[in-house]
Design a protein around this motif. Structure first.
Motif, PDB file in Angstrom:
ATOM      1  N   ALA A 110       0.803  -1.222   0.000  1.00 33.45           N
ATOM      2  CA  ALA A 110       0.000   0.000   0.000  1.00 33.45           C
ATOM      3  C   ALA A 110       0.835   1.272   0.000  1.00 33.45           C
ATOM      4  N   TYR A 111       1.917   1.263   0.765  1.00 29.35           N
ATOM      5  CA  TYR A 111       2.698   2.487   0.959  1.00 29.35           C
ATOM      6  C   TYR A 111       4.022   2.498   0.197  1.00 29.35           C
ATOM      7  N   LEU A 128      -1.702  -1.105  10.153  1.00 21.20           N
ATOM      8  CA  LEU A 128      -1.002  -1.782  11.245  1.00 21.20           C
ATOM      9  C   LEU A 128       0.411  -2.162  10.806  1.00 21.20           C
ATOM     10  N   GLY A 129       0.549  -2.658   9.602  1.00 25.32           N
ATOM     11  CA  GLY A 129       1.878  -2.970   9.077  1.00 25.32           C
ATOM     12  C   GLY A 129       2.770  -1.748   9.016  1.00 25.32           C
ATOM     13  N   ARG A 130       2.191  -0.608   8.629  1.00 26.68           N
ATOM     14  CA  ARG A 130       2.938   0.654   8.596  1.00 26.68           C
ATOM     15  C   ARG A 130       3.418   1.014   9.990  1.00 26.68           C
ATOM     16  N   ARG A 131       2.540   0.877  10.984  1.00 24.42           N
ATOM     17  CA  ARG A 131       2.940   1.203  12.363  1.00 24.42           C
ATOM     18  C   ARG A 131       4.050   0.280  12.853  1.00 24.42           C
ATOM     19  N   THR A 153       7.584   7.303   6.177  1.00 24.26           N
ATOM     20  CA  THR A 153       7.321   8.729   6.318  1.00 24.26           C
ATOM     21  C   THR A 153       5.847   9.092   6.217  1.00 24.26           C
ATOM     22  N   ARG A 154       5.039   8.194   5.737  1.00 19.09           N
ATOM     23  CA  ARG A 154       3.620   8.489   5.543  1.00 19.09           C
ATOM     24  C   ARG A 154       2.844   8.348   6.834  1.00 19.09           C
ATOM     25  N   ALA A 155       1.858   9.190   6.996  1.00 21.42           N
ATOM     26  CA  ALA A 155       0.928   9.071   8.119  1.00 21.42           C
ATOM     27  C   ALA A 155      -0.113   8.024   7.757  1.00 21.42           C
ATOM     28  N   GLU A 156      -0.820   7.576   8.757  1.00 17.79           N
ATOM     29  CA  GLU A 156      -1.881   6.608   8.522  1.00 17.79           C
ATOM     30  C   GLU A 156      -2.889   7.209   7.560  1.00 17.79           C
ATOM     31  N   SER A 157      -3.371   6.380   6.660  1.00 16.36           N
ATOM     32  CA  SER A 157      -4.302   6.848   5.647  1.00 16.36           C
ATOM     33  C   SER A 157      -5.657   6.184   5.841  1.00 16.36           C
ATOM     34  N   ALA A 158      -6.700   6.989   5.871  1.00 18.75           N
ATOM     35  CA  ALA A 158      -8.051   6.449   5.986  1.00 18.75           C
ATOM     36  C   ALA A 158      -8.430   5.665   4.742  1.00 18.75           C
ATOM     37  N   ALA A 159      -7.758   5.953   3.625  1.00 17.98           N
ATOM     38  CA  ALA A 159      -8.063   5.261   2.378  1.00 17.98           C
ATOM     39  C   ALA A 159      -7.418   3.877   2.313  1.00 17.98           C
ATOM     40  N   VAL A 160      -6.528   3.593   3.242  1.00 18.89           N
ATOM     41  CA  VAL A 160      -5.831   2.314   3.259  1.00 18.89           C
ATOM     42  C   VAL A 160      -6.446   1.463   4.360  1.00 18.89           C
ATOM     43  N   ASP A 161      -6.560   0.168   4.107  1.00 23.25           N
ATOM     44  CA  ASP A 161      -7.229  -0.675   5.093  1.00 23.25           C
ATOM     45  C   ASP A 161      -6.432  -0.837   6.389  1.00 23.25           C
ATOM     46  N   LEU A 218       6.347  -1.302  10.948  1.00 22.73           N
ATOM     47  CA  LEU A 218       7.588  -0.945  10.265  1.00 22.73           C
ATOM     48  C   LEU A 218       8.155   0.374  10.786  1.00 22.73           C
ATOM     49  N   GLN A 219       7.293   1.345  11.040  1.00 29.36           N
ATOM     50  CA  GLN A 219       7.785   2.616  11.582  1.00 29.36           C
ATOM     51  C   GLN A 219       8.371   2.433  12.981  1.00 29.36           C
ATOM     52  N   ALA A 220       7.757   1.575  13.800  1.00 35.41           N
ATOM     53  CA  ALA A 220       8.293   1.328  15.146  1.00 35.41           C
ATOM     54  C   ALA A 220       9.673   0.695  15.062  1.00 35.41           C
ATOM     55  N   VAL A 221       9.840  -0.264  14.173  1.00 34.01           N
ATOM     56  CA  VAL A 221      11.146  -0.914  13.995  1.00 34.01           C
ATOM     57  C   VAL A 221      12.151   0.109  13.477  1.00 34.01           C
ATOM     58  N   TRP A 222      11.771   0.873  12.472  1.00 40.14           N
ATOM     59  CA  TRP A 222      12.664   1.849  11.853  1.00 40.14           C
ATOM     60  C   TRP A 222      13.155   2.878  12.870  1.00 40.14           C
ATOM     61  N   ARG A 223      12.233   3.376  13.698  1.00 39.75           N
ATOM     62  CA  ARG A 223      12.601   4.391  14.699  1.00 39.75           C
ATOM     63  C   ARG A 223      13.625   3.870  15.705  1.00 39.75           C
ATOM     64  N   ARG A 224      13.624   2.585  15.983  1.00 43.51           N
ATOM     65  CA  ARG A 224      14.490   2.030  17.019  1.00 43.51           C
ATOM     66  C   ARG A 224      15.836   1.542  16.478  1.00 43.51           C
ATOM     67  N   ARG A 225      16.034   1.620  15.184  1.00 44.18           N
ATOM     68  CA  ARG A 225      17.276   1.140  14.573  1.00 44.18           C
ATOM     69  C   ARG A 225      18.297   2.271  14.469  1.00 44.18           C
ATOM     70  N   ASP A 226      19.566   1.885  14.403  1.00 43.45           N
ATOM     71  CA  ASP A 226      20.610   2.871  14.145  1.00 43.45           C
ATOM     72  C   ASP A 226      20.627   3.164  12.638  1.00 43.45           C
ATOM     73  N   GLU A 227      21.525   4.037  12.200  1.00 42.66           N
ATOM     74  CA  GLU A 227      21.561   4.427  10.781  1.00 42.66           C
ATOM     75  C   GLU A 227      21.718   3.228   9.859  1.00 42.66           C
ATOM     76  N   ARG A 228      22.625   2.339  10.207  1.00 42.60           N
ATOM     77  CA  ARG A 228      22.856   1.156   9.359  1.00 42.60           C
ATOM     78  C   ARG A 228      21.611   0.268   9.316  1.00 42.60           C
ATOM     79  N   GLY A 229      21.007   0.052  10.484  1.00 39.77           N
ATOM     80  CA  GLY A 229      19.799  -0.772  10.549  1.00 39.77           C
ATOM     81  C   GLY A 229      18.648  -0.161   9.766  1.00 39.77           C
TER      82      GLY A 229
END
Length: 139
Positions: free
Chosen positions: A22-23, A42-45, A29-37, A47-58
């Motif tokens: 979907a994204y 949930l998958g976006r949230r 970088t995208r906010a939750e979209s009402a047009a997306v199921d 992935l964003q949670a994992v991404w935020r907790r990783r270092d630059e390489r991760g």
């Protein structure tokens, strides 16, 4: 590897795949979209949670895996690479594991919702829902 991590990543797999579909690479970088199921959101949230907790390489490794999966949506190996990046992050961060476990529905949990009528909506969780005409939403 912890059986808990394997189970969580297995459970998250469909959400991750739907979010990437979907994204695409904009999932970080995208906010939750009402047009997306709800599955993709949930998958976006996740992935964003994992991404935020990783270092630059991760982060770079996760971004590359997501980009590859977005470019080849039918490639099982590309989807597996995304799950592998999530699994790595979970092995290194017990707090992240707990956070993702809270995001995912409990095993065997089912939710049945019915929306009926003009402009009806149905949602398990929702941020903002607008069903009226000529509505303006301001932050």
């Amino acid at each position: 590897m912890s059986a808990e991590i394997v189970q969580l990543v297995e459970q998250a797999g469909p959400y991750l795949a739907t979010a990437v579909s979907a994204y695409g690479a904009a999932v970080f970088t995208r906010a939750e979209s009402a047009a997306v199921d709800a599955t993709a959101n949930l998958g976006r949230r996740i992935l964003q949670a994992v991404w935020r907790r990783r270092d630059e390489r991760g982060r770079a490794e996760l971004e590359a895996a997501v980009q590859d999966a977005a470019e080849a949506p039918d490639d099982a190996d590309a989807a597996a690479a995304v799950r592998l990046q999530v699994r790595r992050a979970l092995r290194e961060d017990a707090e992240l594991l707990a956070e993702l476990a809270r995001l995912l529905p409990a095993a065997g949990e089912t939710v049945q919702v019915t929306a009926s009528g003009e402009r009806s909506i149905a949602a398990r969780t929702i941020g903002t829902a607008v069903t009226g005409d000529h509505t303006t939403i301001r932050p």
